[in-house]
Design a protein around this motif. Structure first.
Motif, mmCIF file in Angstrom:
data_model
loop_
_atom_site.group_PDB
_atom_site.id
_atom_site.type_symbol
_atom_site.label_atom_id
_atom_site.label_comp_id
_atom_site.label_asym_id
_atom_site.label_seq_id
_atom_site.Cartn_x
_atom_site.Cartn_y
_atom_site.Cartn_z
ATOM 1 N N TYR A 60 -1.236 13.337 -4.087
ATOM 2 C CA TYR A 60 0.166 13.005 -3.802
ATOM 3 C C TYR A 60 0.728 12.417 -5.080
ATOM 4 C CZ TYR A 60 4.231 11.213 -1.199
ATOM 5 O OH TYR A 60 5.508 10.955 -0.728
ATOM 6 N N ARG A 61 1.702 13.101 -5.664
ATOM 7 C CA ARG A 61 2.189 12.694 -6.976
ATOM 8 C C ARG A 61 3.705 12.622 -6.999
ATOM 9 N NH1 ARG A 61 0.961 17.216 -10.030
ATOM 10 N NH2 ARG A 61 1.559 16.115 -11.911
ATOM 11 N N THR A 62 4.211 11.627 -7.705
ATOM 12 C CA THR A 62 5.628 11.520 -8.021
ATOM 13 C C THR A 62 5.785 11.953 -9.469
ATOM 14 O OG1 THR A 62 5.893 9.673 -6.483
ATOM 15 C CG2 THR A 62 7.624 9.981 -8.127
ATOM 16 N N LEU A 63 6.464 13.068 -9.684
ATOM 17 C CA LEU A 63 6.520 13.657 -11.014
ATOM 18 C C LEU A 63 7.473 12.888 -11.924
ATOM 19 C CD1 LEU A 63 6.581 17.462 -10.126
ATOM 20 C CD2 LEU A 63 4.630 15.914 -10.315
ATOM 21 N N ARG A 64 7.191 12.937 -13.212
ATOM 22 C CA ARG A 64 8.021 12.231 -14.203
ATOM 23 C C ARG A 64 9.171 13.086 -14.747
ATOM 24 N NH1 ARG A 64 7.883 7.555 -12.929
ATOM 25 N NH2 ARG A 64 7.191 8.546 -11.017
ATOM 26 N N ASP A 65 9.176 14.382 -14.440
ATOM 27 C CA ASP A 65 10.225 15.266 -14.950
ATOM 28 C C ASP A 65 11.597 14.786 -14.494
ATOM 29 O OD1 ASP A 65 8.493 17.877 -15.829
ATOM 30 O OD2 ASP A 65 7.680 16.935 -14.026
ATOM 31 N N ARG A 66 12.577 14.793 -15.405
ATOM 32 C CA ARG A 66 13.927 14.335 -15.088
ATOM 33 C C ARG A 66 14.828 15.541 -14.852
ATOM 34 N NH1 ARG A 66 14.820 9.419 -13.372
ATOM 35 N NH2 ARG A 66 16.937 9.524 -14.199
ATOM 36 N N GLY A 95 -2.281 9.014 -2.851
ATOM 37 C CA GLY A 95 -1.514 8.722 -4.049
ATOM 38 C C GLY A 95 -2.204 7.737 -4.967
ATOM 39 N N SER A 96 -1.619 7.534 -6.136
ATOM 40 C CA SER A 96 -2.096 6.516 -7.067
ATOM 41 C C SER A 96 -0.934 6.099 -7.958
ATOM 42 C CB SER A 96 -3.266 7.030 -7.920
ATOM 43 O OG SER A 96 -2.841 8.097 -8.752
ATOM 44 N N GLY A 97 -1.054 4.906 -8.527
ATOM 45 C CA GLY A 97 0.011 4.410 -9.375
ATOM 46 C C GLY A 97 1.153 3.830 -8.568
ATOM 47 N N ARG A 124 0.819 -1.218 0.000
ATOM 48 C CA ARG A 124 0.000 0.000 0.000
ATOM 49 C C ARG A 124 0.846 1.258 0.000
ATOM 50 N NH1 ARG A 124 -3.098 -2.808 3.871
ATOM 51 N NH2 ARG A 124 -2.168 -1.543 5.532
ATOM 52 N N ALA A 125 2.071 1.159 0.503
ATOM 53 C CA ALA A 125 2.963 2.318 0.506
ATOM 54 C C ALA A 125 3.708 2.476 -0.811
ATOM 55 C CB ALA A 125 3.969 2.205 1.657
ATOM 56 N N MET A 126 3.535 1.520 -1.735
ATOM 57 C CA MET A 126 4.228 1.559 -3.018
ATOM 58 C C MET A 126 3.284 1.657 -4.214
ATOM 59 S SD MET A 126 7.483 1.617 -2.634
ATOM 60 C CE MET A 126 7.864 1.363 -4.359
ATOM 61 N N VAL A 127 2.116 1.035 -4.120
ATOM 62 C CA VAL A 127 1.211 0.949 -5.270
ATOM 63 C C VAL A 127 -0.212 1.223 -4.806
ATOM 64 C CG1 VAL A 127 0.363 -0.486 -7.156
ATOM 65 C CG2 VAL A 127 2.682 -0.821 -6.298
ATOM 66 N N ARG A 128 -0.914 2.123 -5.520
ATOM 67 C CA ARG A 128 -2.324 2.378 -5.236
ATOM 68 C C ARG A 128 -3.066 2.543 -6.551
ATOM 69 N NH1 ARG A 128 -4.568 6.421 -2.583
ATOM 70 N NH2 ARG A 128 -5.853 5.248 -1.126
ATOM 71 N N LEU A 129 -4.305 2.078 -6.567
ATOM 72 C CA LEU A 129 -5.138 2.222 -7.757
ATOM 73 C C LEU A 129 -5.510 3.680 -7.952
ATOM 74 C CD1 LEU A 129 -7.509 -0.859 -7.321
ATOM 75 C CD2 LEU A 129 -5.539 -0.648 -8.848
ATOM 76 N N PRO A 130 -5.762 4.085 -9.208
ATOM 77 C CA PRO A 130 -6.191 5.469 -9.451
ATOM 78 C C PRO A 130 -7.441 5.791 -8.650
ATOM 79 C CG PRO A 130 -5.639 4.366 -11.510
ATOM 80 C CD PRO A 130 -5.629 3.308 -10.444
ATOM 81 N N ARG A 131 -7.527 7.030 -8.207
ATOM 82 C CA ARG A 131 -8.656 7.476 -7.401
ATOM 83 C C ARG A 131 -9.226 8.754 -7.989
ATOM 84 N NH1 ARG A 131 -6.911 11.460 -3.858
ATOM 85 N NH2 ARG A 131 -8.348 10.918 -2.194
ATOM 86 N N SER A 132 -10.506 8.994 -7.730
ATOM 87 C CA SER A 132 -11.118 10.220 -8.206
ATOM 88 C C SER A 132 -10.644 11.398 -7.359
ATOM 89 C CB SER A 132 -12.650 10.116 -8.120
ATOM 90 O OG SER A 132 -13.050 9.856 -6.779
ATOM 91 N N SER A 133 -10.527 12.556 -7.976
ATOM 92 C CA SER A 133 -10.077 13.739 -7.256
ATOM 93 C C SER A 133 -11.171 14.228 -6.322
ATOM 94 C CB SER A 133 -9.711 14.857 -8.235
ATOM 95 O OG SER A 133 -8.661 14.429 -9.079
ATOM 96 N N PRO A 134 -10.815 14.547 -5.048
ATOM 97 C CA PRO A 134 -11.824 15.029 -4.116
ATOM 98 C C PRO A 134 -12.278 16.444 -4.467
ATOM 99 C CG PRO A 134 -9.654 15.223 -3.147
ATOM 100 C CD PRO A 134 -9.477 14.515 -4.475
#
Length: 355
Positions: free
Chosen positions: A327-333, A297-299, A85-95
């Motif tokens: 809560y997002r982990t960005l893809r920008d390098r 988070g999600s993903g 649960r601390a690594m992977v979560r299903l997509p969720r609707s925005s509150p």
């Protein structure tokens, strides 16, 4: 069943049972400090690979329609549900947001030197902070160059709305709101540390800890061994370095935990823990705090790649008086780490527990 096939089947069952035992031990790795021995720390580091193997074995037994055998890897995955649960979560609707949000971000910025151009990388970081409407940005491994010093980086961030700024050593915090007090700290007996910043938001004060815990030491060991001997270090040396630095991180964690517990204000702890959610470090620091990814988070939450595996070692934890809406982990390098951004607001029920 032919005798040979029976032996093979029994052997596979025994290996599955052994994998289950190892997986069960992994689920307890966060309860024990590396100062008590290396075994638990190594089990925590091995958890991603062990659980991936559990998933593969589960799929294989299901494909073979061996339902009872499939129960063992399934039980192993359930035992490690907290880590998953601390690594992977299903997509969720925005509150639906009815309160103002506070957007907090953290990045180990690798000295702004991923591409060898401090100015260009700092501009990218400032651009991302503006795009994400970041209110508080925590930076670890802060770096500068003679051609682009810290003041120039601060000016870039100010143009993205982060007008208040504090930097000490390799730590920096930039904020949209006034920084009332600040303290740079080094962990006892270490060159690693962080910044504590008390930020005034209206009539309230929020205490930010931007931290960088002890590194694993493997990169330095490999670099030194390559220069001295022209090859990779032996396994026993690598395990020794991991063990020593794991013990250092445990001591740093206990020190930081004591600081958090004495805070008169709600706390946000953000930074590079150099440990995964299977670790003693994560378990200790999360006590009394909320992991934003687990709440909003999600993903997949990986923030740092090691040997082709994306590990989650950068975190934002916060006081139970708050809740995350994203809560997002960005893809920008822009670094060898990923930037993490969370949006926080006062929790309507837990807010009663505010310090």
């Amino acid at each position: 069943m032919k005798p040979k096939r029976k032996i093979i089947s029994l052997t596979l069952l025994l290996l599955t049972a052994l994998l289950y035992i190892v997986s069960l031990l992994c689920s307890f790795s966060g309860y024990f400090s590396p100062e008590q021995g290396a075994a638990w720390m190594l089990l925590g580091l091995a958890t991603p690979a062990v659980l991936a193997l559990d998933a593969a074995v589960l799929a294989a037994w299901l494909a073979a329609r061996r339902w009872l055998a499939a129960l063992l890897p399934l039980a192993a995955l359930i035992a490690n549900a907290g880590y998953i649960r601390a690594m992977v979560r299903l997509p969720r609707s925005s509150p639906i947001v009815v309160q103002p949000e506070l957007r907090v971000a953290t990045l180990n910025c690798y000295g702004f030197n991923l591409r060898g151009d401090v100015a260009a990388t700092a501009r990218d970081v400032a651009r991302i902070a503006g795009r994400e409407r970041v209110d508080i940005l925590c930076l670890q491994e802060f770096g500068e160059s003679p051609d682009f010093p810290a003041d120039s980086i601060a000016a870039l961030l100010a143009r993205s709305g982060l007008a208040y700024w504090v930097r000490e050593g390799e730590s920096a915090v930039a904020s949209r709101y006034p920084i009332a007090e600040r303290q740079h700290f080094l962990f006892p007996g270490s060159e690693n540390g962080g910044l504590r910043a008390d930020i005034r938001i209206g009539q309230h004060t929020l205490r930010i800890y931007s931290v960088h815990l002890q590194t694993s030491g493997l990169h330095r060991l490999r670099r030194e061994h390559l220069a001295a001997h022209g090859g990779r270090p032996p396994l026993n040396e690598a395990v020794g370095v991991l063990t020593r630095n794991g013990a250092l991180r445990a001591g740093q964690t206990d020190w930081l935990r004591a600081q958090i517990d004495r805070s008169p204000y709600p706390v946000v702890v953000a930074g590079d823990f150099n440990e995964t959610p299977a670790s003693y470090v994560y378990r200790q620091l999360q006590q009394g705090l909320v992991d934003g990814f687990r709440e909003a988070g999600s993903g997949y939450a990986g923030t740092f790649e090691l040997l082709g595996v994306s590990l989650r070692i950068d975190f934002i934890l916060y006081d139970r008086a708050m809740e995350a809406t994203s809560y997002r982990t960005l893809r920008d390098r822009v670094s060898d780490h990923r930037m993490v951004v969370t949006a926080l607001r006062r929790h309507p029920a837990r807010g009663q527990d505010a310090r």
